[in-house]
Motif scaffolding. Sequence first.
Motif, PDB file in Angstrom:
ATOM      1  N   LEU A   1       2.034   2.594 -30.273  1.00 18.46           N
ATOM      2  CA  LEU A   1       2.457   2.088 -28.958  1.00 18.46           C
ATOM      3  C   LEU A   1       1.717   2.902 -28.105  1.00 18.46           C
TER       4      LEU A   1
ATOM      5  N   ALA B   1       2.134  -3.623 -29.371  1.00 21.18           N
ATOM      6  CA  ALA B   1       3.742  -3.450 -29.388  1.00 21.18           C
ATOM      7  C   ALA B   1       4.366  -4.701 -29.820  1.00 21.18           C
TER       8      ALA B   1
ATOM      9  N   PHE C   1      11.687  -0.735 -27.940  1.00 20.11           N
ATOM     10  CA  PHE C   1      10.519  -1.361 -27.583  1.00 20.11           C
ATOM     11  C   PHE C   1      10.794  -2.540 -26.389  1.00 20.11           C
TER      12      PHE C   1
END
Length: 341
Positions: free
Chosen positions: A43, A49, A113
């Motif tokens: 990332l 991602a 995330f």
Amino acid sequence: MRALVFDPESGLRVAEVPTPQPGPGEVLIRVEACGICGSDRQLVRGEGAPFGTSYPVVLGHEIAGRVEALGEGASGLAVGDPVVVHPFLPCGECAACARGEEHLCPRQGVIGFTRPGGDAEYVAVPAQNAIRRPEGLDAAEAAILVDAYATPYRAMVSAGAAEEEAVLVIGTGGLGLAAVQIAKALGVPQVAVLSRREDAGALALVSGADEFVTLAGDGRDAARRLRRMAKGGVGVVLDTSGFAEGIRFALEVLRPGGKVVTVAMPVDVIGVSMAKLARKGAALVGSFGSRREDVEALLAMAAEGRVQPDVVVGRRVSLEEAPDALQNPWFGRDVVVFDAP
């Protein structure tokens, strides 16, 4: 509270952010340790991602800590309970979830995330994702069970590795070393390791490997050694590295009808012989993520000493040291450790 925050615009930094409050059905966890994963590094490098990632994001999905507070309606846990966090949040409504394959849910969220993660002093998570851990299990070692161990565990269980006489693990990073331990814990008689690092042999053997080979020199000799060890060919190859030479080597040592399972996520791998794959009747499949019950099984294995996560923990760093550790990885798996009050 302090947290490790990433944003493509401003980069990676330790910053002061509001302490989260647990919503309905959630628990607030005081973080004791949080693993630094390869997907965190991807990332930060801009290599992709999970769907739905929003910035700025508090990183960290390999979380261990203690329950600090319960949100309305949260049950099954009490304040002070030691826990780890299963990081995946399936939608519960799609076809994959209906099949019991929630780890493959295309709409799932991921803690660290798509919502704030555990590289922080506190994190709020759904109560169903918090799993009680044995009191005697070290927080840093428990933290990496939820992904560094659970990912290869799910791959090997799905591939039926426990029924095989021999398994080959490609790679000697955190996932690879964990996979060796898991294979032995599942009862696989012969476990071999392939690495591009000649200096990785000692750790592979400490983790339980019966054979260690590299592609240095004559790869044909290494392939002959493994076929001899496996009495004709290994039944399952678990790829944790994603390099083409490793996959090609896997097809050389795989028995007819065997499986190559990859948990690696490189951008592209080329040069694999589809003809060899077809002639062997072999399967080349991917595996992603894990299920809650996988983490529960690994916690039990660790408590019984059947897996040894202390071998895989590479460095224990403070939150302030985390940005450097994330951008300059150590051999093994780095873990951010928070001092208990």
